[in-house]
Design a protein around this motif. Structure first.
Motif, PDB file in Angstrom:
ATOM      1  N   THR A   1      -4.247   0.320 -25.838  1.00 24.82           N
ATOM      2  CA  THR A   1      -3.395  -0.567 -25.348  1.00 24.82           C
ATOM      3  C   THR A   1      -2.215  -0.135 -25.374  1.00 24.82           C
ATOM      4  O   THR A   1      -1.814   0.327 -26.669  1.00 24.82           O
TER       5      THR A   1
ATOM      6  N   ASP B   1      -3.249  -4.034 -21.115  1.00 26.84           N
ATOM      7  CA  ASP B   1      -1.869  -4.068 -21.384  1.00 26.84           C
ATOM      8  C   ASP B   1      -1.595  -4.649 -22.798  1.00 26.84           C
ATOM      9  O   ASP B   1      -2.433  -5.429 -23.222  1.00 26.84           O
TER      10      ASP B   1
ATOM     11  N   ILE C   1      -1.978  -8.757 -23.357  1.00 26.24           N
ATOM     12  CA  ILE C   1      -3.217  -9.542 -22.886  1.00 26.24           C
ATOM     13  C   ILE C   1      -4.027 -10.094 -24.141  1.00 26.24           C
ATOM     14  O   ILE C   1      -4.007  -9.386 -25.108  1.00 26.24           O
TER      15      ILE C   1
ATOM     16  N   ARG D   1      -6.966 -11.505 -14.077  1.00 25.37           N
ATOM     17  CA  ARG D   1      -6.300 -12.060 -15.221  1.00 25.37           C
ATOM     18  C   ARG D   1      -5.979 -13.548 -14.988  1.00 25.37           C
ATOM     19  O   ARG D   1      -5.784 -13.912 -13.841  1.00 25.37           O
TER      20      ARG D   1
ATOM     21  N   CYS E   1      -3.988  -3.949 -16.401  1.00 26.31           N
ATOM     22  CA  CYS E   1      -3.997  -4.574 -17.460  1.00 26.31           C
ATOM     23  C   CYS E   1      -5.288  -4.862 -17.721  1.00 26.31           C
ATOM     24  O   CYS E   1      -5.715  -5.395 -18.880  1.00 26.31           O
ATOM     25  N   ASN E   2      -6.255  -4.546 -16.860  1.00 23.81           N
ATOM     26  CA  ASN E   2      -7.798  -4.851 -17.092  1.00 23.81           C
ATOM     27  C   ASN E   2      -8.724  -3.973 -16.226  1.00 23.81           C
ATOM     28  O   ASN E   2      -8.971  -4.288 -15.536  1.00 23.81           O
TER      29      ASN E   2
ATOM     30  N   HIS F   1      -3.167 -12.859 -19.438  1.00 22.17           N
ATOM     31  CA  HIS F   1      -1.751 -12.268 -19.449  1.00 22.17           C
ATOM     32  C   HIS F   1      -0.582 -13.019 -20.035  1.00 22.17           C
ATOM     33  O   HIS F   1      -0.338 -14.191 -19.282  1.00 22.17           O
TER      34      HIS F   1
END
Length: 265
Positions: A11, A95, A98, A122, A177-178, A228
């Protein structure tokens, strides 16, 4: 779940220890742990290092900080440095803002498959509840939680993954982010493109190169749930440059970039 996969969770972070703390708390609550966690620190102040050191004392797996000096937004560079150090064969990327559902890591490992990368969606945590979640160290959310958007995405329904959708082309639903991918595939395309400047496009440009070598996408639907944390829109002054690079990658089917992870291997 494929217990034979050795995984690294990576991350990025930059001067937001409040968000990183909630991320790390949610990691400690996972039903399945990665083999290691690497914080790709893009030059944060000492406060972030102190937070990581506090968590390292009783973290369930190795918690590693890879840091370089602050020289503006250099996310592709710090991510390349962190993934170069990763011992896992499989990289799970989130990210630094998160919060993970307790089965987040379990889901990514369960649905990992050779020749594919995974990408999830998210749930958005709104600005109105930030003070509350930071004060109370909140990492649990559900369908009826206040202050969240896209709330149906809080529902974990593995049944929807019985016939997952496979993507031959990069999806507009992709969110860096995922997502997760095999480290060997990442190295084949030379990782993140350090020619990209400032915010944006680094994840989708990487994924485009993976498609260009024949790797396909699998979407995580109602599994791999991530929350998020709201933040202000980042400086996008260089987005046109980055969009142009991504367009060239797509149209010219570029598979290997010049400034990438090979500098650190």
């Amino acid at each position: 779940m494929n217990n034979s996969i050795k995984s690294s969770l990576i991350t990025p972070t930059y001067n937001w220890p409040e968000a990183l703390e909630l991320l790390l708390i949610s990691l400690k609550k996972q039903t399945v742990f990665p083999d290691e966690v690497i914080i790709a620190d893009d030059g944060s102040r000492e406060e972030t290092t102190k937070l990581i050191e506090r968590f390292q004392k009783d973290f369930p797996v190795p918690l590693i900080q890879v840091r370089h000096e602050d020289n503006g937004n250099q996310k592709p560079k710090i991510m390349n440095k962190a993934i170069a150090k990763a011992s896992g064969d499989y990289i799970i990327e989130i990210d630094g803002d998160i919060i993970m559902h307790p089965n987040f890591i379990k889901d990514h490992l369960k649905y990992a498959e050779k020749g594919l990368y995974l990408f999830g969606s998210r749930v958005n945590i709104q600005e109105s509840i930030l003070n509350s979640i930071f004060k109370n160290k909140t990492t649990y959310f559900h369908l009826f939680s206040k202050g969240i958007q896209r709330r149906t995405r809080t529902l974990r329904i593995p049944f929807f993954m019985n016939n997952p959708k496979i993507y031959d082309k990069r999806s507009s639903k992709l969110r860096g982010c995922n997502m997760s991918f095999w480290k060997e595939d990442f190295i084949k395309v030379n990782g993140f493109n350090e020619s990209l400047v400032g915010w944006g496009i680094d994840d989708s440009e990487l994924i485009q190169r993976l498609h260009n070598i024949g790797v396909k996408g699998k979407r995580l639907k109602n599994v791999g749930i991530a929350y998020h944390i709201y933040h202000k829109i980042q400086d996008r002054s260089n987005i046109e440059i980055n969009n142009r690079i991504e367009k060239e990658t797509t149209e010219n089917k570029i598979t290997f970039i010049e400034k990438g992870i090979n500098q650190y291997l």
